[in-house]
Design a protein around this motif. Structure first.
Motif, PDB file in Angstrom:
ATOM      1  N   LYS A   1       0.872  -1.168   0.000  1.00 25.39           N
ATOM      2  CA  LYS A   1       0.000   0.000   0.000  1.00 25.39           C
ATOM      3  C   LYS A   1       0.910   1.218   0.000  1.00 25.39           C
ATOM      4  N   ILE A   2       0.574   2.189  -0.836  1.00 25.60           N
ATOM      5  CA  ILE A   2       1.401   3.399  -0.928  1.00 25.60           C
ATOM      6  C   ILE A   2       0.637   4.559  -0.289  1.00 25.60           C
ATOM      7  N   PHE A   3       1.329   5.286   0.598  1.00 23.06           N
ATOM      8  CA  PHE A   3       0.727   6.405   1.324  1.00 23.06           C
ATOM      9  C   PHE A   3       1.447   7.709   1.018  1.00 23.06           C
ATOM     10  N   ASP A   4       0.704   8.823   1.117  1.00 21.79           N
ATOM     11  CA  ASP A   4       1.343  10.138   1.185  1.00 21.79           C
ATOM     12  C   ASP A   4       0.784  10.849   2.416  1.00 21.79           C
ATOM     13  N   ALA A   5       1.130  12.123   2.589  1.00 24.37           N
ATOM     14  CA  ALA A   5       0.725  12.828   3.808  1.00 24.37           C
ATOM     15  C   ALA A   5      -0.795  12.849   3.977  1.00 24.37           C
ATOM     16  N   GLY A   6      -1.520  12.727   2.870  1.00 28.78           N
ATOM     17  CA  GLY A   6      -2.980  12.738   2.931  1.00 28.78           C
ATOM     18  C   GLY A   6      -3.589  11.368   3.230  1.00 28.78           C
ATOM     19  N   GLY A   7      -2.783  10.332   3.299  1.00 31.61           N
ATOM     20  CA  GLY A   7      -3.288   8.984   3.568  1.00 31.61           C
ATOM     21  C   GLY A   7      -3.025   8.042   2.407  1.00 31.61           C
ATOM     22  N   LEU A   8      -3.917   7.052   2.257  1.00 28.67           N
ATOM     23  CA  LEU A   8      -3.714   6.008   1.243  1.00 28.67           C
ATOM     24  C   LEU A   8      -3.788   6.577  -0.174  1.00 28.67           C
ATOM     25  N   VAL A   9      -2.771   6.283  -0.978  1.00 26.45           N
ATOM     26  CA  VAL A   9      -2.777   6.666  -2.395  1.00 26.45           C
ATOM     27  C   VAL A   9      -3.297   5.496  -3.228  1.00 26.45           C
ATOM     28  N   VAL A  10      -2.726   4.314  -2.996  1.00 21.98           N
ATOM     29  CA  VAL A  10      -3.167   3.138  -3.745  1.00 21.98           C
ATOM     30  C   VAL A  10      -2.822   1.864  -2.976  1.00 21.98           C
ATOM     31  N   SER A  11      -3.685   0.886  -3.101  1.00 27.25           N
ATOM     32  CA  SER A  11      -3.449  -0.427  -2.517  1.00 27.25           C
ATOM     33  C   SER A  11      -3.278  -1.396  -3.680  1.00 27.25           C
ATOM     34  N   LEU A  12      -2.108  -1.993  -3.807  1.00 27.63           N
ATOM     35  CA  LEU A  12      -1.822  -2.847  -4.964  1.00 27.63           C
ATOM     36  C   LEU A  12      -1.992  -4.325  -4.615  1.00 27.63           C
ATOM     37  N   PRO A  13      -2.432  -5.116  -5.561  1.00 27.09           N
ATOM     38  CA  PRO A  13      -2.516  -6.558  -5.335  1.00 27.09           C
ATOM     39  C   PRO A  13      -1.117  -7.179  -5.370  1.00 27.09           C
TER      40      PRO A  13
ATOM     41  N   SER B   1       4.761  -8.682  -9.155  1.00 30.19           N
ATOM     42  CA  SER B   1       6.211  -8.877  -9.118  1.00 30.19           C
ATOM     43  C   SER B   1       6.837  -7.609  -8.529  1.00 30.19           C
ATOM     44  N   LYS B   2       8.019  -7.765  -7.915  1.00 32.93           N
ATOM     45  CA  LYS B   2       8.676  -6.585  -7.342  1.00 32.93           C
ATOM     46  C   LYS B   2       8.969  -5.564  -8.436  1.00 32.93           C
ATOM     47  N   ARG B   3       9.239  -6.042  -9.637  1.00 26.03           N
ATOM     48  CA  ARG B   3       9.492  -5.140 -10.765  1.00 26.03           C
ATOM     49  C   ARG B   3       8.248  -4.297 -11.082  1.00 26.03           C
ATOM     50  N   GLU B   4       7.075  -4.941 -11.046  1.00 25.44           N
ATOM     51  CA  GLU B   4       5.825  -4.237 -11.330  1.00 25.44           C
ATOM     52  C   GLU B   4       5.490  -3.262 -10.189  1.00 25.44           C
ATOM     53  N   VAL B   5       5.742  -3.663  -8.952  1.00 25.68           N
ATOM     54  CA  VAL B   5       5.568  -2.742  -7.814  1.00 25.68           C
ATOM     55  C   VAL B   5       6.446  -1.514  -8.033  1.00 25.68           C
ATOM     56  N   ALA B   6       7.688  -1.773  -8.458  1.00 26.34           N
ATOM     57  CA  ALA B   6       8.636  -0.683  -8.709  1.00 26.34           C
ATOM     58  C   ALA B   6       8.093   0.265  -9.769  1.00 26.34           C
ATOM     59  N   ARG B   7       7.537  -0.298 -10.823  1.00 26.23           N
ATOM     60  CA  ARG B   7       7.018   0.528 -11.914  1.00 26.23           C
ATOM     61  C   ARG B   7       5.870   1.421 -11.423  1.00 26.23           C
ATOM     62  N   ARG B   8       4.950   0.819 -10.677  1.00 17.64           N
ATOM     63  CA  ARG B   8       3.798   1.598 -10.183  1.00 17.64           C
ATOM     64  C   ARG B   8       4.262   2.709  -9.238  1.00 17.64           C
ATOM     65  N   LEU B   9       5.207   2.386  -8.374  1.00 16.00           N
ATOM     66  CA  LEU B   9       5.724   3.367  -7.413  1.00 16.00           C
ATOM     67  C   LEU B   9       6.429   4.518  -8.134  1.00 16.00           C
ATOM     68  N   LEU B  10       7.276   4.165  -9.091  1.00 16.08           N
ATOM     69  CA  LEU B  10       8.060   5.195  -9.790  1.00 16.08           C
ATOM     70  C   LEU B  10       7.174   6.056 -10.682  1.00 16.08           C
ATOM     71  N   GLU B  11       6.100   5.483 -11.198  1.00 17.02           N
ATOM     72  CA  GLU B  11       5.166   6.285 -11.992  1.00 17.02           C
ATOM     73  C   GLU B  11       4.532   7.380 -11.128  1.00 17.02           C
ATOM     74  N   ILE B  12       4.157   7.000  -9.907  1.00 13.56           N
ATOM     75  CA  ILE B  12       3.568   7.999  -8.995  1.00 13.56           C
ATOM     76  C   ILE B  12       4.606   9.074  -8.667  1.00 13.56           C
ATOM     77  N   ALA B  13       5.840   8.639  -8.367  1.00 13.02           N
ATOM     78  CA  ALA B  13       6.899   9.597  -8.023  1.00 13.02           C
ATOM     79  C   ALA B  13       7.177  10.543  -9.192  1.00 13.02           C
ATOM     80  N   ALA B  14       7.252   9.981 -10.404  1.00 12.58           N
ATOM     81  CA  ALA B  14       7.568  10.792 -11.587  1.00 12.58           C
ATOM     82  C   ALA B  14       6.478  11.833 -11.835  1.00 12.58           C
ATOM     83  N   GLU B  15       5.245  11.390 -11.674  1.00 12.34           N
ATOM     84  CA  GLU B  15       4.100  12.278 -11.877  1.00 12.34           C
ATOM     85  C   GLU B  15       4.134  13.435 -10.881  1.00 12.34           C
ATOM     86  N   ARG B  16       4.460  13.127  -9.637  1.00 10.80           N
ATOM     87  CA  ARG B  16       4.468  14.170  -8.601  1.00 10.80           C
ATOM     88  C   ARG B  16       5.646  15.120  -8.760  1.00 10.80           C
TER      89      ARG B  16
END
Ligand code: PMT
Length: 224
Positions: A186-198, A201-216
């Motif tokens: 589950k990924i959180f920011d100061a406002g609380g839950l951003v997304v809960s992922l099923p 693979s760790k690679r796919e988790v990495a991709r989802r996380l980095l997409e959020i970081a890049a966007e922000r």
């Protein structure tokens, strides 16, 4: 070619479990394999970033095309991260640094003697908390490895360590946490839950996380 959302960005990832020496042949460490950190490093490189991994004890294969700095203890990891922090855009703390180290490190192998022995431990510095105090415009991402009350501890860590994002993994779940090829986060920011992922693979988790970081990071524009 696919767009490169992290083109031109400098990404620093930590991976693995730190090692705290007791004597020349004994030490304290933990089960971190480095897979999560290396997956993030590989994906960040794929997204166009210039990537450095500060790696402690790992068993996973080091991805090609990323710089690796080897460290042993939590203090070593802090020093290696601090030396690179000013020029870094995104720091991702996927490592599992030992929170405590032996108060005394014996120069000689400790001899077997009494029926019980006590090992005194002292607190290590918290790397990401240190960065949280020093940061100017760096985007910092922490992890939280929890066995219970994950969401509460995740938000506490996010606030205390001044992270932009925090990735919670419940390390008691099958297919999540230490040593596995997959994670459930589950990924959180100061406002609380951003997304809960099923389970991914760790690679796919990495991709989802980095997409959020890049966007922000993109959203911050040139205003800082
Ligand atoms: O390496 P793998 O086998 O793939 O396993 C992945 C993982 C379970 C290690 C990873 O997903 C993970 O959760 N990493 C963080 C482990 C950890 O130390 O969690 P923590 O809740 O104790 O620490 C919270 C955060 O503070 C983490 O980002 C940690 O890197 C950081 N920390 C902790 C202690 C310390 N002295 N300095 C730190 O910076």
């Amino acid at each position: 070619d696919a767009p490169k959302p992290l083109a031109g960005k400098k990404v620093l990832v930590t991976a693995g479990g730190t090692v705290e020496r007791i004597d020349p042949v004994r030490y304290i460490t933990n089960d971190s394999s480095g897979k999560m950190g290396f997956a993030i490093a590989e994906e960040a490189k794929e997204m166009g970033a210039h990537v450095t991994v500060v790696a402690a004890n790992t068993s996973a294969a080091v991805p090609a095309g990323v710089g690796v700095v080897r460290v042993e203890s939590t203090q070593n990891m802090l020093d290696a991260v601090l030396a690179r922090f000013a020029e870094t855009d995104i720091v991702i703390k996927a490592a599992a640094p030992a929170d405590y180290r032996p108060a005394h490190r014996s120069e000689q192998k400790i001899k077997k003697k009494d029926e019980t022995m006590t090992l005194e431990l002292v607190k290590n510095p918290d790397i990401i908390e240190t960065l949280g105090k020093l940061k100017t415009n760096q985007f910092t991402i922490g992890f939280a490895a929890e066995t219970n009350d994950g969401e509460r501890y995740a938000m506490e860590k996010l606030n205390k360590k001044n992270c932009d994002l925090l990735v919670l993994n419940d390390v008691t779940m099958a297919g999540a946490g230490f040593g596995t090829d997959t994670n459930i986060v589950k990924i959180f920011d100061a406002g609380g839950l951003v997304v809960s992922l099923p389970q991914l693979s760790k690679r796919e988790v990495a991709r989802r996380l980095l997409e959020i970081a890049a966007e922000r990071l993109e959203g911050r524009g040139g205003s800082e």
